[in-house]
Design an enzyme around this catalytic site. Sequence first.
Site, PDB file in Angstrom:
ATOM      1  N   TYR A 101       0.841  -1.204   0.000  1.00  0.00           N
ATOM      2  CA  TYR A 101       0.000   0.000   0.000  1.00  0.00           C
ATOM      3  C   TYR A 101       0.870   1.246   0.000  1.00  0.00           C
ATOM      4  O   TYR A 101       1.843   1.342   0.764  1.00  0.00           O
ATOM      5  CB  TYR A 101      -0.899  -0.005   1.254  1.00  0.00           C
ATOM      6  CG  TYR A 101      -1.671   1.287   1.441  1.00  0.00           C
ATOM      7  CD1 TYR A 101      -2.980   1.403   0.987  1.00  0.00           C
ATOM      8  CD2 TYR A 101      -1.084   2.400   2.053  1.00  0.00           C
ATOM      9  CE1 TYR A 101      -3.677   2.595   1.128  1.00  0.00           C
ATOM     10  CE2 TYR A 101      -1.772   3.596   2.189  1.00  0.00           C
ATOM     11  CZ  TYR A 101      -3.072   3.686   1.730  1.00  0.00           C
ATOM     12  OH  TYR A 101      -3.763   4.860   1.860  1.00  0.00           O
ATOM     13  N   GLU A 189      -4.120   7.342  -3.507  1.00  0.00           N
ATOM     14  CA  GLU A 189      -3.534   6.092  -3.030  1.00  0.00           C
ATOM     15  C   GLU A 189      -3.463   5.015  -4.097  1.00  0.00           C
ATOM     16  O   GLU A 189      -4.274   4.980  -5.022  1.00  0.00           O
ATOM     17  CB  GLU A 189      -4.235   5.586  -1.757  1.00  0.00           C
ATOM     18  CG  GLU A 189      -5.649   5.163  -1.933  1.00  0.00           C
ATOM     19  CD  GLU A 189      -6.282   4.594  -0.648  1.00  0.00           C
ATOM     20  OE1 GLU A 189      -5.841   4.906   0.470  1.00  0.00           O
ATOM     21  OE2 GLU A 189      -7.247   3.825  -0.796  1.00  0.00           O
TER      22      GLU A 189
END
Length: 379
Positions: A101, A189
């Site tokens: 991530y 993101e």
Amino acid sequence: MNLHEYQARALLKAAGVPVPDGDVASTPEEVERIAREMGGGVVVKAQVHTGGRGKAGGVKLAKDAAEARAVAEKILGMTIKGLTVEKVLVAPAAEITSESYVGMIVDRETQRPVLMVSPEGGVDIEDVAARTPDKIFKLTVDPRFGLMAYQAMSLAFELYDDLNQVRQAAAVMQRLYTAFVDAGASLAEINPLITDRDGTVVALDAKIAVDDNELERKPAIAALRDQSAEARSEVEAREAGLSFVKLDGNVGCCVNGAGLAMATMDLVKFYGGEPANFLDIGGSSNPEKVVTALKIIGSDPNVRCVLFNIFGGITRCDDVANGIVAARSQMSSELPLVIRLTGTNEELAVKILKDAGFSALTDMDEAVEKAVQVAMEAA
Ligand code: GDP
Ligand code: MN
């Protein structure tokens, strides 16, 4: 304003982030054609403004064009968290060897961009934060210098052991930062950032939320708005010049002024209720705005009671009262209203409301407590 994955991917790609090819389609036939042109296996991904599409069945692999079409028939038109899938992204299926991530957000506390990374990718980052907070690594960025190479490298070492991959990931982070700033984003993101079969680092999913206040000076980003993918109520509110945020409770709130709206929501909570929305009808509200506001709040099936909390300054209480009377005559449902008005033209407003068969209060506490009670009894 939220962007679709395919739009976010394009912005990241323009900033130099490695992103797989992809094409958007809105019919199964188009999906089949795109998949055939790509050749080999593909992934078909629902384009809706929410995460967790994978879990909801909105991300599916297909081994060939025929299967891609079959999968698209299922995904197009499905609802994910209340949003209907109108478009899908078709991309060559990646072979994943690891998922991590990488995200940028604006941190309110430091008032700066913060880069967050985790080797635990592909899952909800909120879950990772709750279960294994030590697996999340953060870095506050000084906007005067941007994200420096050595900073990106130090975080990339938390994701990979291989120096080559560390370098690739660090470059991704710096480019993500550039894309984040250029878009005026509040969030950008990549989840997951993968390593593929060759060990190459690739952004497989992209999410960007743009700060609405940036849209005026970034027309190219503003043009990416997809009204068909936004909640109907939020589109209507924006068009009417109302600040509106839908929430999950059952006490509808119609308030003038953002501060009073926040205080009203706090008080609803204080009395044990849950606000159904934030709504600021603005400073100089005309009766039409009130009609629209009541229509928007009333269209939420969760709402059991609508609380008006008006502090008349520039806003005239009689305007609001006329709006309420007009709105009521146009509405089909018998939603209970609790009205509190005080300030400019208060007496006139109370008379207008009484003549139309409404009661009005002047005390805020009393009104909020009553609205919560009415909502509870009707729930
Ligand atoms: P989200 O659920 O909305 O975050 O959608 P994502 O794009 O992140 O996809 C969810 C999950 O599906 C990913 O974490 C991957 O595990 C899987 N996935 C997505 N694309 C591919 C792909 O091209 N190949 C493979 N093998 N899995 C994929
Ligand atoms: Mn994802």
